[in-house]
Design an enzyme around this catalytic site. Structure first.
Site, PDB file in Angstrom:
ATOM      1  N   ARG A 247       0.836  -1.215   0.000  1.00 33.70           N
ATOM      2  CA  ARG A 247       0.000   0.000   0.000  1.00 33.70           C
ATOM      3  C   ARG A 247       0.869   1.262   0.000  1.00 33.70           C
ATOM      4  O   ARG A 247       0.924   1.992  -0.988  1.00 33.70           O
ATOM      5  CB  ARG A 247      -0.941  -0.034   1.221  1.00 33.70           C
ATOM      6  CG  ARG A 247      -2.047   0.998   1.201  1.00 33.70           C
ATOM      7  CD  ARG A 247      -1.644   2.386   1.621  1.00 33.70           C
ATOM      8  NE  ARG A 247      -1.062   2.433   2.956  1.00 33.70           N
ATOM      9  CZ  ARG A 247      -0.447   3.517   3.438  1.00 33.70           C
ATOM     10  NH1 ARG A 247      -0.326   4.615   2.703  1.00 33.70           N
ATOM     11  NH2 ARG A 247       0.068   3.508   4.659  1.00 33.70           N
ATOM     12  N   ASP A 248       1.618   1.502   1.069  1.00 36.14           N
ATOM     13  CA  ASP A 248       2.387   2.742   1.164  1.00 36.14           C
ATOM     14  C   ASP A 248       3.505   2.752   0.130  1.00 36.14           C
ATOM     15  O   ASP A 248       3.837   3.791  -0.439  1.00 36.14           O
ATOM     16  CB  ASP A 248       2.975   2.879   2.588  1.00 36.14           C
ATOM     17  CG  ASP A 248       3.211   4.322   2.992  1.00 36.14           C
ATOM     18  OD1 ASP A 248       3.084   5.212   2.135  1.00 36.14           O
ATOM     19  OD2 ASP A 248       3.530   4.565   4.166  1.00 36.14           O
TER      20      ASP A 248
ATOM     21  N   HIS B 227       9.254   6.852   8.011  1.00 38.66           N
ATOM     22  CA  HIS B 227       9.881   6.914   6.692  1.00 38.66           C
ATOM     23  C   HIS B 227      11.361   7.227   6.941  1.00 38.66           C
ATOM     24  O   HIS B 227      11.705   7.846   7.947  1.00 38.66           O
ATOM     25  CB  HIS B 227       9.194   7.971   5.823  1.00 38.66           C
ATOM     26  CG  HIS B 227       7.827   7.535   5.361  1.00 38.66           C
ATOM     27  ND1 HIS B 227       7.558   7.165   4.067  1.00 38.66           N
ATOM     28  CD2 HIS B 227       6.667   7.377   6.041  1.00 38.66           C
ATOM     29  CE1 HIS B 227       6.281   6.806   3.968  1.00 38.66           C
ATOM     30  NE2 HIS B 227       5.709   6.919   5.151  1.00 38.66           N
TER      31      HIS B 227
ATOM     32  N   CYS C 283       4.684   9.130  -0.028  1.00 43.73           N
ATOM     33  CA  CYS C 283       3.278   9.519  -0.036  1.00 43.73           C
ATOM     34  C   CYS C 283       3.101  10.473  -1.204  1.00 43.73           C
ATOM     35  O   CYS C 283       3.804  11.479  -1.291  1.00 43.73           O
ATOM     36  CB  CYS C 283       2.881  10.191   1.279  1.00 43.73           C
ATOM     37  SG  CYS C 283       1.180  10.792   1.231  1.00 43.73           S
TER      38      CYS C 283
ATOM     39  N   ASN D 264       9.594   4.143   3.112  1.00 43.06           N
ATOM     40  CA  ASN D 264       9.394   3.727   4.501  1.00 43.06           C
ATOM     41  C   ASN D 264      10.660   3.027   4.997  1.00 43.06           C
ATOM     42  O   ASN D 264      11.464   2.543   4.203  1.00 43.06           O
ATOM     43  CB  ASN D 264       8.260   2.697   4.585  1.00 43.06           C
ATOM     44  CG  ASN D 264       6.909   3.292   4.303  1.00 43.06           C
ATOM     45  OD1 ASN D 264       6.574   3.539   3.157  1.00 43.06           O
ATOM     46  ND2 ASN D 264       6.133   3.511   5.336  1.00 43.06           N
TER      47      ASN D 264
END
Ligand code: HMG
Ligand code: MG
Length: 310
Positions: A25-26, A219, A250, A259
């Site tokens: 996801r991220d 991050h 992001c 991250n």
């Protein structure tokens, strides 16, 4: 050549931590290349097989805002029953409806500690974000779902600069009190340092939050993520978000880079003798395989040290 560090425990640390994997996801939300859905499916299956207990799969956000995750429905359908236990992001009731339709059992809302990022990421003011999230959490809980809450920009904001700790605690508590089971504190742009982490966690504890309800989401923009994990461990936090191969960022936060890499976290925890349940070799093979699909090497130091070139 070794593929695991020597284990030398340190004082004042937990016996075990939970790694909450956010790479699919991220990580993938920020890739310029669109990753085919079958590659995402295989990535998630490989991460689960490597022993990661929680793998956040995707987001039910507006596909125009994050085209990289526009295949959320198809991905969840392909994952089938196993996918229903994987958390997904939902910003609003429309997102929740999409998740409910697919039988998802874990959702996450994502608020901002700052006004500017609330507007840029959610198209809402700081106060309007609660209005958007309140029915999402209420309806999710009524349907028996578990809800995680994220709060972004806890350690600094690229537009507003320093973010007062009191403001972070106020926003985080309001989001958690909507009915979440966990609050993940995001260092969205990776500017936090160890003493700052201790101060933020202690401020939440002083305001009445249980440390066991907090997670840390770093991050690694300035290379501080592992030092920040160390501060978190000493402050009693036992859930850490990380992203396989250090993917991530992001799309709505300038200067947000990858991250904390899950491999770097696993190496660090293994060295401390803290249980995590993850097979590092399988994880490195997965990130090396994914780097081949993305066409660039992983930024993770551990993947670079242990993996064969992509
Ligand atoms: P908006 O434009 O204000 O939406 O966006 P709206 O409510 O005005 O609706 C406009 C149209 O969008 C409507 O369609 C809705 O149905 C549709 P129309 O009637 O015009 O045809 N719509 C949707 N469609 C599909 N799925 C939905 C959805 N919602 C509305 N969920 C919105 C508001 C919140 C949707 C938008 O701002 C958005 O999608 N934002 C997501 C941004 C994002 O995903 N950012 C990355 C995740 S956060 C992060 O990475 C940080 C984190 O990792 C922690 C950290 O590092 O700090 C978690
Ligand atoms: Mg993030």
């Amino acid at each position: 050549m070794t593929d695991l560090p020597m284990t030398v425990p340190s004082s004042g640390q937990p016996d075990r931590v939970t790694i909450y994997e956010v790479g699919p996801r991220d990580g993938l939300q920020n890739e310029s290349a669109l990753v085919p859905v079958e590659v995402k499916e295989e990535l998630i299956r490989r991460l689960l097989a490597a022993g990661l207990p929680i793998v956040e799969a995707t987001s039910f956000v507006h596909p125009r805002w994050v085209p990289q995750l526009a295949d959320a429905e198809e991905l969840m359908r392909r994952l089938g029953e196993e996918g229903r236990d994987l958390p997904v992001l939902v910003p609003n009731e429309r997102g929740l409806d999409r998740a409910l339709e697919l039988g998802c059992r874990h959702v996450a809302i994502f608020g901002s500690a700052t006004e500017t990022f609330a507007r840029k990421n959610l198209n809402r003011s700081l106060d309007e974000q609660y209005v958007m999230f309140e029915p999402v959490v209420r309806r999710a809980r009524d349907a028996g779902l578990d809800v995680r809450a994220y709060v972004s920009m806890c350690f600094g904001d690229p537009w507003e600069g320093a973010v007062p700790v009191d403001q972070v605690v106020d926003v985080g508590q309001r989001l958690f009190d909507l009915g979440a089971s966990q609050l993940s504190l995001g260092d969205t742009i990776g500017v936090g340092t160890a003493g700052h982490v201790t101060a933020v966690v202690d401020a939440f504890a002083a305001a009445g939050m249980r440390r066991s309800d907090l997670a840390l989401h770093f991050h690694d923009t300035y290379g501080q993520a592992l030092s920040n994990v160390q501060a978190g461990l000493r402050a009693g936090i036992t859930t850490y978000d990380a992203s396989a191969g250090g993917l991530g960022g992001c799309p709505y936060a300038k200067s947000a880079t990858g991250n904390l890499a899950t491999e770097d976290l696993v190496w660090f925890l293994t060295g401390l003798g803290i249980e995590h349940g993850v097979d590092l070799t399988a994880l490195v093979e997965t990130s090396t395989w994914l780097a081949g699909h993305l066409g660039r090497p992983s930024p993770s130091a551990v993947v670079r040290a242990l993996g064969s070139p992509a």
